[in-house]
Write a protein that holds these residues in place. Sequence first.
Motif, PDB file in Angstrom:
ATOM      1  N   GLN A 120      -3.550   5.328   1.202  1.00  0.00           N
ATOM      2  CA  GLN A 120      -4.476   4.296   0.737  1.00  0.00           C
ATOM      3  C   GLN A 120      -5.162   3.596   1.901  1.00  0.00           C
TER       4      GLN A 120
ATOM      5  N   SER B  95      -4.770   7.373  -6.129  1.00  0.00           N
ATOM      6  CA  SER B  95      -4.793   6.266  -5.163  1.00  0.00           C
ATOM      7  C   SER B  95      -5.873   5.256  -5.511  1.00  0.00           C
TER       8      SER B  95
ATOM      9  N   MET C  83      -5.355   1.390  -6.451  1.00  0.00           N
ATOM     10  CA  MET C  83      -6.015   0.380  -5.635  1.00  0.00           C
ATOM     11  C   MET C  83      -6.910  -0.512  -6.486  1.00  0.00           C
TER      12      MET C  83
ATOM     13  N   LEU D 264       0.847  -1.194   0.000  1.00  0.00           N
ATOM     14  CA  LEU D 264       0.000   0.000   0.000  1.00  0.00           C
ATOM     15  C   LEU D 264       0.881   1.243   0.000  1.00  0.00           C
TER      16      LEU D 264
END
Length: 143
Positions: free
Chosen positions: A29, A61, A65, A25
């Motif tokens: 995040q 982000s 993700m 990560l």
Amino acid sequence: MGYAIFQLARAHRAYAGALLRKMDLHPGQELLLMQLLDREGQTQSELLESVGLDHSTVSKSLRRMQEAGLLTREPAPHDRRVMVVHLTDKGRAMREPIAALWTGLEEISAGNLTEQQAQAFVETAYVIADAITSRPMPTEEPG
């Protein structure tokens, strides 16, 4: 005092960042994941408001993700321009690792403090944050 706050924030962010990288990560995040774990199906605008990051950071982000399989984004039924964010099973599985990360970071951060010192620090930090946020932001002078 300002320099001490800066140094503290920098050290905390660097250590948290190293822990987050071990979980694949990027810093920030985890905040988005925690918001979605608290309330699934938020719009990008709602997430933006809740985490206090700028629009480009949140968009970048969320894209990363999504590419990592942690979430999906789909147009809202009421307005196709509005994107609604949902966690995948992989994203939902991050609940415990993120909670453990923050618990461990808190233990490290307060490891040399007594319980009273830790409580006084938290109270003082909130008083300082309130003093700062209660003031209007300075604006840039044209020039």
